[in-house]
Design a protein around this motif. Sequence first.
Motif, PDB file in Angstrom:
ATOM      1  N   ARG A  37      37.987  50.169  37.701  1.00  0.00           N
ATOM      2  CA  ARG A  37      37.682  49.811  36.317  1.00  0.00           C
ATOM      3  C   ARG A  37      36.945  48.474  36.194  1.00  0.00           C
ATOM      4  O   ARG A  37      36.284  48.193  35.196  1.00  0.00           O
ATOM      5  CB  ARG A  37      38.984  49.741  35.504  1.00  0.00           C
ATOM      6  CG  ARG A  37      39.705  51.077  35.400  1.00  0.00           C
ATOM      7  CD  ARG A  37      41.040  50.925  34.694  1.00  0.00           C
ATOM      8  NE  ARG A  37      40.889  50.410  33.340  1.00  0.00           N
ATOM      9  CZ  ARG A  37      41.907  49.986  32.586  1.00  0.00           C
ATOM     10  NH1 ARG A  37      43.140  50.016  33.070  1.00  0.00           N
ATOM     11  NH2 ARG A  37      41.690  49.540  31.363  1.00  0.00           N
ATOM     12  N   ALA A  38      37.093  47.623  37.203  1.00  0.00           N
ATOM     13  CA  ALA A  38      36.471  46.293  37.181  1.00  0.00           C
ATOM     14  C   ALA A  38      36.432  45.781  38.615  1.00  0.00           C
ATOM     15  O   ALA A  38      36.961  46.412  39.534  1.00  0.00           O
ATOM     16  CB  ALA A  38      37.262  45.343  36.285  1.00  0.00           C
ATOM     17  N   ALA A  39      35.779  44.631  38.796  1.00  0.00           N
ATOM     18  CA  ALA A  39      35.693  44.035  40.129  1.00  0.00           C
ATOM     19  C   ALA A  39      36.196  42.601  40.088  1.00  0.00           C
ATOM     20  O   ALA A  39      36.085  41.909  39.066  1.00  0.00           O
ATOM     21  CB  ALA A  39      34.261  44.074  40.647  1.00  0.00           C
ATOM     22  N   LEU A  40      36.748  42.159  41.213  1.00  0.00           N
ATOM     23  CA  LEU A  40      37.274  40.796  41.347  1.00  0.00           C
ATOM     24  C   LEU A  40      36.816  40.219  42.674  1.00  0.00           C
ATOM     25  O   LEU A  40      36.957  40.858  43.721  1.00  0.00           O
ATOM     26  CB  LEU A  40      38.804  40.806  41.294  1.00  0.00           C
ATOM     27  CG  LEU A  40      39.511  39.500  41.667  1.00  0.00           C
ATOM     28  CD1 LEU A  40      39.199  38.395  40.647  1.00  0.00           C
ATOM     29  CD2 LEU A  40      41.025  39.703  41.771  1.00  0.00           C
ATOM     30  N   SER A  41      36.245  39.017  42.631  1.00  0.00           N
ATOM     31  CA  SER A  41      35.881  38.288  43.847  1.00  0.00           C
ATOM     32  C   SER A  41      36.554  36.924  43.825  1.00  0.00           C
ATOM     33  O   SER A  41      36.504  36.217  42.806  1.00  0.00           O
ATOM     34  CB  SER A  41      34.363  38.099  43.950  1.00  0.00           C
ATOM     35  OG  SER A  41      33.701  39.334  44.054  1.00  0.00           O
ATOM     36  N   LEU A  42      37.169  36.554  44.940  1.00  0.00           N
ATOM     37  CA  LEU A  42      37.756  35.225  45.091  1.00  0.00           C
ATOM     38  C   LEU A  42      36.787  34.370  45.899  1.00  0.00           C
ATOM     39  O   LEU A  42      36.299  34.802  46.952  1.00  0.00           O
ATOM     40  CB  LEU A  42      39.098  35.301  45.815  1.00  0.00           C
ATOM     41  CG  LEU A  42      40.177  36.177  45.181  1.00  0.00           C
ATOM     42  CD1 LEU A  42      41.467  36.090  45.985  1.00  0.00           C
ATOM     43  CD2 LEU A  42      40.428  35.777  43.742  1.00  0.00           C
TER      44      LEU A  42
END
Length: 274
Positions: A37-42
């Motif tokens: 549903r979405a993307a996350l980058s640290l």
Amino acid sequence: MTRRRLALLVLGVCALPATQCQRATQPAAFIWPDAKRAALSLSFDDARASQIDVGMALLDRYGIKATFYVLPSNVQSQLDGWKRAVGTGHEIGNHSLNHPCTGNFPWVKKNDLAIEDYTLERMQREVDGANRRIAELLGVTPRSFAYPCGHTSVGRAQNTQSYVPLVAAMFAYGREWASETANDPAFCDLAQVTGMAMDGLDFEELQPILETAKERGQWVVLVGHEIGQSGRETTRIAMLQKLLPYALDPANALWTAPVGTVAEYVLTQQRAAK
């Protein structure tokens, strides 16, 4: 065919009822891979010691890969640790050679690193020099750049110049800092990817950002510096111990990957849409 309908077709105006017309003309929703549903980058800046001493073990325990925008001098201080980071799949980005920033910081002015006194040529030397040194130390050539202190311009007043075009020519992606919103993947400029601060925040303060991203299909890039229990410019271990399981929970449908990995996918989809 009625005259009205013919006229509408000639003018390119939808002759369907309003709701159907809106569905027919609005752009399709951005599609993330694997029904996410979405993307996350640290991402973490400066190659600070705590990133190796504390952060790597925590990230690797959960199998999450991050992007580290490094200063070569700090890499050299912990070279074995940074070589291990590369070997385990973390992304290395360029954060300049000397970290120029606003001369309003006394340490910046003292070291002749005021971005207000830089030219585009000097900034290019900074970036080129960092690329060469990172390649010498770690055997990788960064594809991504993080603007030091989030500044995207050099000079002052009428002589101010954006160095975003320079970054766009040298790198596939550029990341800002202290941004106020996540990225719309169908629209965002990959030379100016927004990066939202996570230092000093509890997970409960970041969770609404991630929940909104899931509703809107956004890409959240979080930015940290030190990794520890507390302190200035520190991403808290307690926060990460909640964030990382949340990111991996299938119920949240988040694609968690380094900045470059997500950016490559976004670029492919943007090109396909055009």
